[in-house]
Design an enzyme around this catalytic site. Structure first.
Site, short mmCIF file in Angstrom:
data_model
loop_
_atom_site.label_atom_id
_atom_site.label_comp_id
_atom_site.label_asym_id
_atom_site.label_seq_id
_atom_site.Cartn_x
_atom_site.Cartn_y
_atom_site.Cartn_z
N GLY A 72 0.82 -1.21 0.00
CA GLY A 72 0.00 0.00 0.00
C GLY A 72 0.84 1.25 0.00
O GLY A 72 2.06 1.20 0.20
N PRO A 109 2.49 4.92 1.17
CA PRO A 109 3.08 5.30 2.47
C PRO A 109 2.04 5.92 3.39
O PRO A 109 1.15 6.66 2.96
CB PRO A 109 4.16 6.33 2.08
N GLY A 165 -0.72 2.60 7.19
CA GLY A 165 -0.84 1.80 8.41
C GLY A 165 -0.30 0.40 8.31
O GLY A 165 -0.71 -0.48 9.07
N HIS A 195 -10.01 35.44 -11.57
CA HIS A 195 -9.58 34.08 -11.91
C HIS A 195 -10.25 33.06 -10.98
O HIS A 195 -10.84 32.07 -11.45
CB HIS A 195 -8.06 34.00 -11.79
N GLU A 196 -10.17 33.27 -9.67
CA GLU A 196 -10.74 32.31 -8.72
C GLU A 196 -12.26 32.29 -8.79
O GLU A 196 -12.88 31.23 -8.62
CB GLU A 196 -10.28 32.65 -7.30
N HIS A 215 -13.27 29.86 -11.51
CA HIS A 215 -13.30 28.46 -11.05
C HIS A 215 -14.59 28.18 -10.29
O HIS A 215 -15.26 27.15 -10.52
CB HIS A 215 -12.10 28.17 -10.14
N ASP A 237 -3.15 25.17 -13.65
CA ASP A 237 -4.41 24.69 -14.23
C ASP A 237 -4.17 24.02 -15.58
O ASP A 237 -4.73 22.95 -15.86
CB ASP A 237 -5.38 25.87 -14.40
#
Length: 675
Positions: free
Chosen positions: A245, A247, A250, A468-469, A472, A543
């Site tokens: 699995g 890192p 567990g 810009h944000e 999104h 992006d």
């Protein structure tokens, strides 16, 4: 008091910085060597010239002694000759010791004789006292018996050499690196043994999530506790299990739980413990490990990071091989399933690089089972949060369900780090309990980095970042399959000038529509700059990188292209020796398809923003003013989304208890604005 006086004050000096030597084993070695050397040069019992009684009597009559000692218990008389050149006992006849340099060690001459009787000396001494010219020697009597000190002083150097040699050999044998270290035990196993006297306290109750992996591990423990249940039916106990699995999921924690649950001895070591600079040491340590395991059988041997010794042989023959590592692996293969059987010894190993392990190591009979320890899903993350929150002082505002949704792709170690970081943030702000905002800030800090509110930006740059944000946020809100928005910020964090945070859906399979909606939302920031400002900037570099990677995967890996459908162009370099598994003509078509997909989604994003230009403007203005806005703010402007997210369906009360969803690898959940 000025700084100079404070520096001169001995009370203010730091002993660690004052140059005082530290006492260690090096000083002990020097002291022992000085003692041994000094004993070689110290005088022992003084050498004495032996004469007969008559000659000693004549010397007494000539008054040649300055001191006479009568040793009654020994029956001897010892005389110290005067420093007189007329003495018949010359310095040449003296047996006094000399140093290696030629200088005399003793400056006196001693003469000894045996008395013919106990009263012989007194008789001659009384006669000499009665004559007219008396002797000047001082007479003393010593009734002590023989002393052992001269003997001890003679053998002391040899005893110290023996003790010093024993001490050095034991230091070299025990080493400083734990059990099995040192030069003389370089071939011994370094495995740490856990048994009833030295038992691990971690149990399966301390392992949250990982229900499937725990079930298989519990079966192995049950094999060792009740082997007769399986052998009566003709079954054989598995010889080994490999924990595979990413890192932090567990794997080592599961092994500790096995050590705490099993009633059998448990050997624990790392794959790098077999690696040594000396030739043949690794194979010798493998033999010694299995020898100890056979003596303790039934038992469990756990090898962590086995890829350090189990890497495939001959993989890079052109660059030279590591014969010592391969010899160690060969010995490990022989011990695990060779001519000599290891009944009652089960091997547990863990790795996050199963792809590079040797195929002979993975075959049945050595590792009969490969246990997948994947990243936790939604419900498993909730269990892990509950485990790590037991020791925290939480506020009522903390929502574990929201935190579980907000951390897709997080491993158990990542969740533990989130809880610890939230506690640190709350303590830094002087709070008495940890609230929801602290956990949100902790997740933002781990994923995006530290806030940089002091980064200098102009009003024009800040406005462009907000547009810009907001692009999104607007596009993702209007697309059905896009990830649900949680908040948008234009506060610089890490390398990003702004970010849009989402709650990514954890899907077992992903359709073409879902991939295209996600790509369109990613390109919404660049599209907003072009639609509103009429120009573009370098802020969309991250992006574009993500969108290009998704488009390339659609064409070359998933076969979702119109011109190149149902074909997988996965790179097979190393297996068949191909540089690329397609022709130059196909490469040109792949480039064309990737460009077409990206351009279509970019045009789609610009169309959505043009249609909802007013809503986008309100969101960008609010973001420019507040710097951080949340889901509620976007919902008040664009209205409630008509689609229910898949995560909300999973959290409904009708969900069956214990039902889990498959996981996928950790993905970036942030749309960054920055180069």
């Amino acid at each position: 008091m000025d700084n100079q006086n404070m520096n001169n004050n001995p009370l203010n000096r730091n002993p660690k910085k004052s140059g005082m030597p530290k006492f260690g084993f090096g000083w002990l070695y020097i002291i022992l060597l000085l003692i041994i050397g000094s004993l070689f040069f110290l005088p022992g019992e003084e050498d004495v010239k032996r004469v007969d009684w008559s000659e000693f009597q004549q010397m007494m009559e000539r008054d040649e002694f300055s001191k006479i000692t009568v040793q009654s218990a020994k029956g001897t008389v010892l005389g110290e000759v005067k420093e007189n050149p007329q003495s018949r006992v010359s310095a040449h006849d003296s047996t006094s010791k000399t140093l290696p340099t030629g200088k005399p060690l003793l400056s006196r001459t001693l003469v000894s004789t045996d008395m013919p009787g106990t009263t012989a000396f007194n008789d001659i001494y009384q006669k000499l006292l009665e004559r007219e010219q008396r002797i000047t020697a001082k007479v003393s009597y010593d009734n002590r018996k023989d002393s052992f000190w001269p003997i001890i002083l003679n053998i002391a150097p040899f005893l110290l050499i023996i003790v010093f040699w024993i001490f050095i050999t034991r230091r070299m044998s025990s080493g400083t690196g734990g059990a099995g270290g040192g030069v003389f035990n370089v071939g011994k196993s370094r495995a740490q043994l856990f048994d009833k006297e030295n038992k691990v306290k971690v149990t399966f109750k301390d392992v949250a999530g990982l229900s499937g992996a725990k079930q298989e591990i519990e079966e192995i423990v049950h094999f060792l506790r009740a082997p007769k249940t399986y052998t009566d039916l003709g079954g054989k106990i598995p010889k080994g299990a490999l924990l595979v699995g990413p890192p932090g999921t567990g794997k080592t924690l599961l092994a500790k739980a096995v050590a705490g649950e099993a009633d059998v001895p448990f050997f624990s070591l790392s794959g790098s413990d077999f690696v040594e600079m000396f030739v043949g040491v690794g194979a010798s340590r493998v033999r010694d490990l299995f020898k100890q395991a056979k003596e303790k059988a039934p038992c469990i041997v756990f090898i962590d990071e086995i890829d350090a010794v189990g890497r495939a042989r001959g993989k890079n023959a052109g660059f030279g091989g590591n014969d010592e590592r391969e010899n160690t692996l060969n010995q490990l293969l022989t011990e695990m399933d060779g001519f000599d059987t290891n009944s009652g010894v089960i091997i547990l190993a863990a790795t996050n690089r199963v792809d590079i392990l040797d195929k002979a190591l993975l075959r049945a009979g050595r590792f009969d089972r490969q246990i997948q320890v994947d990243l936790p899903d939604l419900n498993e993350r909730k269990e892990i949060f509950e485990v790590h929150m037991r020791r925290l002082k939480l506020d009522e505002s903390v929502d574990i369900d929201l935190l579980s949704r907000q951390t897709p792709g997080f491993s158990g170690a990542d969740i533990a780090n989130v809880c610890n970081e939230a506690a640190l943030i709350a303590a830094r702000n002087g709070k008495t309990s940890i609230d929801r905002d602290d956990f949100t800030s902790a997740i933002d800090r781990i994923v995006g980095g530290l806030e940089k509110k002091t980064k200098i930006t102009t009003q024009e740059e800040k406005k462009a970042i907000a547009i810009h944000e907001a692009g999104h946020a607007t596009v993702s809100w209007l697309l059905e399959h896009a990830n649900p928005l949680i908040k948008v910020t234009i506060v610089p964090r890490g390398r990003a000038l702004g970010a849009a945070w989402y709650l990514p859906e954890e899907r077992q399979i992903t359709t073409t529509e879902q991939i295209l909606d996600e790509m369109c939302a990613i390109l919404g920031g660049r599209a907003a700059e072009e639609v509103v400002l009429g120009r573009i900037s370098t802020g969309a570099a991250n992006d574009l990188q993500r969108a290009t990677r998704i488009a390339q995967a659609m064409v070359t890996y998933f076969g979702m292209s119109d011109k190149l459908p149902n074909i997988n162009y996965q790179d097979t370099q190393g297996e068949y020796g191909f540089t690329k598994p397609f022709s130059e003509e196909t490469a040109r078509k792949i480039d064309e398809e990737v460009l077409r997909i990206i351009n279509e989604q970019y045009a789609r994003a610009k169309e959505l923003l043009s249609t909802h230009r007013e809503g986008h403007r309100k969101i960008s203005d609010m973001l420019f003013e507040k710097e951080v806005i949340f889901t509620e703010d976007v919902e008040n402007i664009l209205g409630k989304r008509p689609w229910k997210s898949r995560t909300e369906e999973l959290l409904e009360p009708t969900q069956k208890e214990g039902e889990t969803e498959p996981t996928k690898q950790k993905e970036t959940v942030v749309d960054n604005t920055g180069e």
